[in-house]
Design a protein around this motif. Sequence first.
Motif, PDB file in Angstrom:
ATOM      1  N   ASP A 100       0.775  -1.114   0.170  1.00  0.00           N
ATOM      2  CA  ASP A 100      -0.233  -0.038   0.023  1.00  0.00           C
ATOM      3  C   ASP A 100       0.900   1.421  -0.047  1.00  0.00           C
ATOM      4  N   GLU A 101       1.912   1.290   0.561  1.00  0.00           N
ATOM      5  CA  GLU A 101       2.853   2.357   0.835  1.00  0.00           C
ATOM      6  C   GLU A 101       3.324   2.614  -0.386  1.00  0.00           C
ATOM      7  N   GLU A 103       2.358   1.477  -3.606  1.00  0.00           N
ATOM      8  CA  GLU A 103       1.545   1.907  -4.460  1.00  0.00           C
ATOM      9  C   GLU A 103       0.938   3.382  -4.231  1.00  0.00           C
ATOM     10  N   LYS A 104       1.005   3.891  -2.988  1.00  0.00           N
ATOM     11  CA  LYS A 104       0.483   5.444  -2.863  1.00  0.00           C
ATOM     12  C   LYS A 104       1.625   6.365  -3.386  1.00  0.00           C
ATOM     13  N   LYS A 105       2.990   6.055  -3.257  1.00  0.00           N
ATOM     14  CA  LYS A 105       3.940   6.585  -3.719  1.00  0.00           C
ATOM     15  C   LYS A 105       4.475   6.542  -5.363  1.00  0.00           C
ATOM     16  N   TYR A 106       4.125   5.307  -5.636  1.00  0.00           N
ATOM     17  CA  TYR A 106       4.601   5.130  -7.287  1.00  0.00           C
ATOM     18  C   TYR A 106       3.236   4.922  -8.214  1.00  0.00           C
ATOM     19  N   ASP A 107       2.127   4.721  -7.612  1.00  0.00           N
ATOM     20  CA  ASP A 107       0.908   4.305  -8.412  1.00  0.00           C
ATOM     21  C   ASP A 107      -0.237   4.726  -7.874  1.00  0.00           C
ATOM     22  N   PRO A 108      -0.354   6.212  -7.461  1.00  0.00           N
ATOM     23  CA  PRO A 108      -1.410   6.461  -6.711  1.00  0.00           C
ATOM     24  C   PRO A 108      -2.861   6.442  -7.206  1.00  0.00           C
ATOM     25  N   THR A 109      -2.764   6.233  -8.420  1.00  0.00           N
ATOM     26  CA  THR A 109      -4.303   6.195  -9.008  1.00  0.00           C
ATOM     27  C   THR A 109      -4.646   4.606  -9.165  1.00  0.00           C
TER      28      THR A 109
END
Length: 118
Positions: A100-101, A103-109
Motif C-alpha cells: 500500500d505504501e 502503491e501510494k508513492k509510485y501508483d497513486p491512481t
Amino acid sequence: MKVLVALLLFAAVAVARPGDMYTTKYDNIDIDEILNNDRLYKKYIDCVMDRGDCTPDGKELRKNMPEAILTDCMKCSEHQKIGTDKTLKFMLKNKKADFDEVEKKYDPTGSYRKRHKI
C-alpha cells in the motif's frame, strides 16, 4: 529489476526497441532470498521509499519504477516481469502495508491493480 520493480505495480503506449530495455545486469539476483529474508527485504523497501541506502540494483529499481509502472513494465526483460509479478503477489499476501505504501508513492491512481485485477 527486483523486488518491487519492482514493484513493481504497471499501459503501454509505444513498442520498446531492444536498446530501450532496462539493464539485465541484475537479473541474476535471487528474489526469493530477498523476499524471505526480513533484513534484506527491509533494505529494499527502505531504498525504494527513499528511507535508506540502496544497493546498486536497488538504485536502478528505484530509478525505473515510475516508468515501469506507467508502461506496465514494457522495457523489462521477461525475467524482470516474472520477478515483478512474484514480488507483488508476495507483498499483497505477506506485506500488505508495504504494498500500500509503495502503491501510494509510485501508483497513486491504482492503475497497476486495475490492469491486473488485483
